[in-house]
Every structure is written in C-alpha cells, then in structure tokens.
Design a protein around this motif. Structure first.
Motif, mmCIF file in Angstrom:
data_model
loop_
_atom_site.group_PDB
_atom_site.id
_atom_site.type_symbol
_atom_site.label_atom_id
_atom_site.label_comp_id
_atom_site.label_asym_id
_atom_site.label_seq_id
_atom_site.Cartn_x
_atom_site.Cartn_y
_atom_site.Cartn_z
ATOM 1 N N GLY A 218 0.799 -1.221 0.000
ATOM 2 C CA GLY A 218 0.000 0.000 0.000
ATOM 3 C C GLY A 218 0.829 1.268 0.000
ATOM 4 N N PRO A 219 1.784 1.420 0.939
ATOM 5 C CA PRO A 219 2.585 2.647 0.983
ATOM 6 C C PRO A 219 3.425 2.877 -0.266
ATOM 7 C CG PRO A 219 2.711 1.488 3.074
ATOM 8 C CD PRO A 219 2.014 0.562 2.109
ATOM 9 N N MET A 220 3.722 1.805 -1.017
ATOM 10 C CA MET A 220 4.526 1.930 -2.229
ATOM 11 C C MET A 220 3.679 2.054 -3.486
ATOM 12 S SD MET A 220 7.587 2.143 -1.218
ATOM 13 C CE MET A 220 8.442 1.966 -2.785
ATOM 14 N N GLY A 221 2.346 2.161 -3.331
ATOM 15 C CA GLY A 221 1.495 2.419 -4.486
ATOM 16 C C GLY A 221 0.571 1.301 -4.905
ATOM 17 N N GLY A 222 0.493 0.227 -4.114
ATOM 18 C CA GLY A 222 -0.378 -0.880 -4.492
ATOM 19 C C GLY A 222 -1.846 -0.500 -4.562
ATOM 20 N N ASP A 223 -2.272 0.358 -3.634
ATOM 21 C CA ASP A 223 -3.671 0.804 -3.678
ATOM 22 C C ASP A 223 -3.961 1.531 -4.989
ATOM 23 O OD1 ASP A 223 -4.377 -0.084 -1.032
ATOM 24 O OD2 ASP A 223 -3.244 1.598 -0.237
ATOM 25 N N ALA A 224 -3.006 2.337 -5.451
ATOM 26 C CA ALA A 224 -3.191 3.061 -6.712
ATOM 27 C C ALA A 224 -3.241 2.094 -7.890
ATOM 28 C CB ALA A 224 -2.059 4.074 -6.901
ATOM 29 N N GLN A 225 -2.411 1.040 -7.849
ATOM 30 C CA GLN A 225 -2.431 0.069 -8.937
ATOM 31 C C GLN A 225 -3.770 -0.659 -9.016
ATOM 32 O OE1 GLN A 225 1.180 -1.966 -7.561
ATOM 33 N NE2 GLN A 225 2.115 -1.515 -9.548
ATOM 34 N N ILE A 226 -4.323 -1.012 -7.861
ATOM 35 C CA ILE A 226 -5.620 -1.694 -7.865
ATOM 36 C C ILE A 226 -6.734 -0.714 -8.210
ATOM 37 C CG2 ILE A 226 -7.287 -2.920 -6.406
ATOM 38 C CD1 ILE A 226 -4.907 -4.319 -5.090
ATOM 39 N N ALA A 227 -6.593 0.541 -7.804
ATOM 40 C CA ALA A 227 -7.568 1.563 -8.213
ATOM 41 C C ALA A 227 -7.651 1.652 -9.729
ATOM 42 C CB ALA A 227 -7.185 2.916 -7.621
ATOM 43 N N ASP A 228 -6.508 1.528 -10.393
ATOM 44 C CA ASP A 228 -6.502 1.577 -11.853
ATOM 45 C C ASP A 228 -7.281 0.403 -12.446
ATOM 46 O OD1 ASP A 228 -5.352 2.832 -14.363
ATOM 47 O OD2 ASP A 228 -4.586 0.785 -14.568
ATOM 48 N N LEU A 229 -7.157 -0.781 -11.825
ATOM 49 C CA LEU A 229 -7.943 -1.924 -12.291
ATOM 50 C C LEU A 229 -9.437 -1.646 -12.166
ATOM 51 C CD1 LEU A 229 -6.027 -4.943 -10.690
ATOM 52 C CD2 LEU A 229 -5.831 -4.088 -13.028
ATOM 53 N N VAL A 230 -9.834 -1.035 -11.047
ATOM 54 C CA VAL A 230 -11.245 -0.702 -10.840
ATOM 55 C C VAL A 230 -11.715 0.274 -11.917
ATOM 56 C CG1 VAL A 230 -12.889 0.393 -9.278
ATOM 57 C CG2 VAL A 230 -11.152 -1.161 -8.362
ATOM 58 N N LEU A 231 -10.922 1.305 -12.160
ATOM 59 C CA LEU A 231 -11.310 2.317 -13.143
ATOM 60 C C LEU A 231 -11.417 1.730 -14.544
ATOM 61 C CD1 LEU A 231 -9.151 5.311 -11.897
ATOM 62 C CD2 LEU A 231 -11.637 5.100 -11.755
ATOM 63 N N GLU A 232 -10.589 0.727 -14.837
ATOM 64 C CA GLU A 232 -10.634 0.077 -16.147
ATOM 65 C C GLU A 232 -11.659 -1.059 -16.211
ATOM 66 O OE1 GLU A 232 -6.764 -1.182 -17.359
ATOM 67 O OE2 GLU A 232 -6.069 0.867 -17.697
ATOM 68 N N ARG A 233 -12.458 -1.184 -15.152
ATOM 69 C CA ARG A 233 -13.485 -2.228 -15.067
ATOM 70 C C ARG A 233 -12.872 -3.632 -15.130
ATOM 71 N NH1 ARG A 233 -15.798 1.972 -18.110
ATOM 72 N NH2 ARG A 233 -17.790 2.739 -17.261
ATOM 73 N N ARG A 234 -11.674 -3.765 -14.573
ATOM 74 C CA ARG A 234 -10.998 -5.065 -14.532
ATOM 75 C C ARG A 234 -10.945 -5.632 -13.125
ATOM 76 N NH1 ARG A 234 -5.490 -3.442 -16.578
ATOM 77 N NH2 ARG A 234 -4.966 -5.627 -16.130
ATOM 78 N N CYS A 235 -11.525 -4.927 -12.163
ATOM 79 C CA CYS A 235 -11.688 -5.431 -10.798
ATOM 80 C C CYS A 235 -13.092 -5.067 -10.346
ATOM 81 C CB CYS A 235 -10.637 -4.828 -9.865
ATOM 82 S SG CYS A 235 -10.756 -5.415 -8.157
ATOM 83 N N HIS A 236 -13.843 -6.051 -9.861
ATOM 84 C CA HIS A 236 -15.277 -5.872 -9.675
ATOM 85 C C HIS A 236 -15.728 -5.877 -8.221
ATOM 86 C CE1 HIS A 236 -14.312 -7.961 -13.490
ATOM 87 N NE2 HIS A 236 -15.092 -7.033 -13.992
ATOM 88 N N ARG A 237 -14.952 -6.518 -7.353
ATOM 89 C CA ARG A 237 -15.309 -6.553 -5.932
ATOM 90 C C ARG A 237 -14.033 -6.392 -5.107
ATOM 91 N NH1 ARG A 237 -19.782 -8.639 -3.045
ATOM 92 N NH2 ARG A 237 -20.548 -9.537 -4.995
ATOM 93 N N ALA A 238 -14.084 -5.496 -4.129
ATOM 94 C CA ALA A 238 -12.958 -5.313 -3.218
ATOM 95 C C ALA A 238 -13.409 -5.666 -1.806
ATOM 96 C CB ALA A 238 -12.448 -3.872 -3.264
ATOM 97 N N ILE A 239 -12.691 -6.583 -1.179
ATOM 98 C CA ILE A 239 -12.888 -6.859 0.239
ATOM 99 C C ILE A 239 -11.690 -6.222 0.942
ATOM 100 C CG2 ILE A 239 -13.066 -8.636 2.010
ATOM 101 C CD1 ILE A 239 -14.386 -10.431 -0.038
#
Length: 291
Positions: A218-239
C-alpha cells in the motif's frame, strides 16, 4: 432492519441518477424485506418527489446535511436511547468529487460502520448486492437482476487488509478458500498477497501458480495500482479489511482506491468489515445452491 440513507447531489439530481437506478432495481426487495431507512433531508425529498417508495412508512426524514442530518446518522450507527435509535448500517452514495464526501461527518459515518461491523455501502453496485444478500438470507428466491454480481468465474476480486487486520484476512481466506477460488482472478497488495499465496500453496494450490496477483505494498502504491484496475473495469469486488483505530501514513493512496470504487458506482462492490464479508459469503453459497 434500519439503515441510514444519503446521496450526494449528483446521485439524486435527475431522473436517472444513481439513487433512482438503485431504487428501480431494488424497491421490490426493499419492500419484501421491510427495510427501514433514515434518509438525510434532500435525499428523502428527492425520493418522494420522484415517486419511489410511495406510501412506505419505514422511510423517515432526517434533517438536511447542513442541519446535521449526516451527523445524526453517525450517532445512530453508534446507537442512542438504550437501543431505540440504532441504524444497522448506512448507504451513502458518494460522488467522489463532491467536497461534502470528505467532510468529517462523512468520514466518521464510514469509520463507525467499520468499528461496529456494520455495512457501509457507497456505490449502486454495493447497494444492489447488499439487498440481494439480505433477500437470500431471508429465504427469498434469487433475483435474476443480481446475477451479474455472482458470476464469479468471470470476475476479479481484490483482497486488501491493513497490518492489524491481516490475520483476519488470512482467516477469512482460509475459511472460504473454495468460494474465493471460484473467481477468475484475485489481486492483492504486497504483504497480504504474499501471505495469501502461501496459504493457497499450503492448501494444495499448484506451487508454480500464484493464487493472487501481487501488486506493490500500500505505501509503495499498491492501492493506486488496484484503483486503476477498478477504473478500467478489470476489478469488480474489493474486500478491504480496514483498521479504523490507527493513523494511516498513506491515507491519500487509500482514499484514491475508495474514490475509484465510487467512480465506478454501478459496477464496483466494496466490503469493509470481516462481519459483512462473512455474511456475503454465506449468501453467495446459499444463492449458488438455489440457482
């Protein structure tokens, strides 16, 4: 059951706004379940003006936001008057660029829901998914309109946990490994991803395959990388098992992921506490058996 209900202006300001798309899909289920709502002033007024939930006595008007309506939702999530004024969670349809979405009362509403293990629902997809979850627990037949949220074999799941919550995420994944393994893809940030892969390998998952695709911590940018998946409609559910009791050094990154989820309000489902996640898994199993 009684929930707080609020929506930013964007989400109730026109006939096809997010609030009304949710009600169009879920009003029958709301009535079947008899769910009560304490709706903040302008949200309540918009529902009445548009003709949704007509003659539904379980819809209550709270003050406008400027008059403390959202603050009162926070207090009732915690509980008031010896249990007479208690909300079982909150639906707050968030416009990520509306300044009020980051007001203290908005942050406190989410935080208190997480602390008390209650659902905090911030997207149309999450609200639709939650109604279906409660319908299934009530023994009602699956709603075909919610099938899209249960096609696990074609969807991607993000599993994220703050440091203090990593043991609970591992326990959750271990208990529900079979269902989570049905997802086409799983993604996670750094350390959580490594521990989840080690768990999967210990359960017989092929040693040459990752159970989750690991992104940065997370501190190194993982949250941002997964946010990009969400924005591209490539991640559909986050727990996302959040620890509400500690200051978060990478708060901006976490908010970025949360804002990405609310940007994709009709597609992205987010679950923020172990109790709600466990209830969702139970409903997913029941729904699969009933199909």
């Amino acid at each position: 059951m009684r929930l707080g209900l609020a929506a930013n202006q964007l989400h109730h300001g026109h006939g096809d706004a997010a609030l009304f798309r949710w009600l169009r899909a879920c009003e029958p289920g709301i009535r079947e379940l008899g769910i009560g709502f304490g709706a903040v002033g302008r949200t309540y007024d918009a529902i009445v003006r548009a003709g949704w939930l007509a003659d539904y006595p379980a819809l209550q008007r709270f003050p406008n936001g400027r008059e403390g309506g959202l603050m009162k939702l926070v207090a009732e999530v915690v509980g008031l008057d010896d249990g007479a004024r208690v909300l079982d969670g909150a639906i707050y349809l968030i416009d990520p660029v509306d300044p009020s979405s980051v007001f203290p009362e908005a942050a406190a509403l989410k935080r208190q829901c997480v602390i008390h293990g209650k659902p905090f629902i911030s997207t149309v997809a999450s609200a639709r998914d939650w109604i279906e979850m409660e319908r299934i627990h009530a023994g009602l037949a699956p709603d075909p309109g919610a099938d899209v949220f249960h096609r696990l074999e074609s969807r991607t799941l993000a599993l994220i946990a703050h440091d203090a919550m990593k043991p609970q995420m591992l326990a959750f994944a271990a208990e529900h490994f079979d269902l989570l393994s049905r997802y086409a893809h799983r993604v996670a940030t750094g350390t959580t991803g490594q521990r989840l892969n080690e768990l999967a390998w210990s359960r017989g998952w092929p040693a040459d395959r990752a159970w989750v695709q690991r992104y940065q911590s997370g501190p190194m940018g993982g949250d941002a990388q997964i946010a990009d998946l969400v924005l591209e409609r490539r991640c559909h559910r986050a727990i996302f098992f959040e620890d509400p009791h500690v200051a978060r050094q990478h708060e901006a990154d976490i908010q970025l992921l949360e804002r990405a989820v609310t940007t994709r309000t009709d597609e992205a489902v987010c679950i923020t506490s172990p109790r709600v996640a466990a209830r969702w898994v139970e409903a997913a199993r029941l729904r699969c058996r009933n199909e």
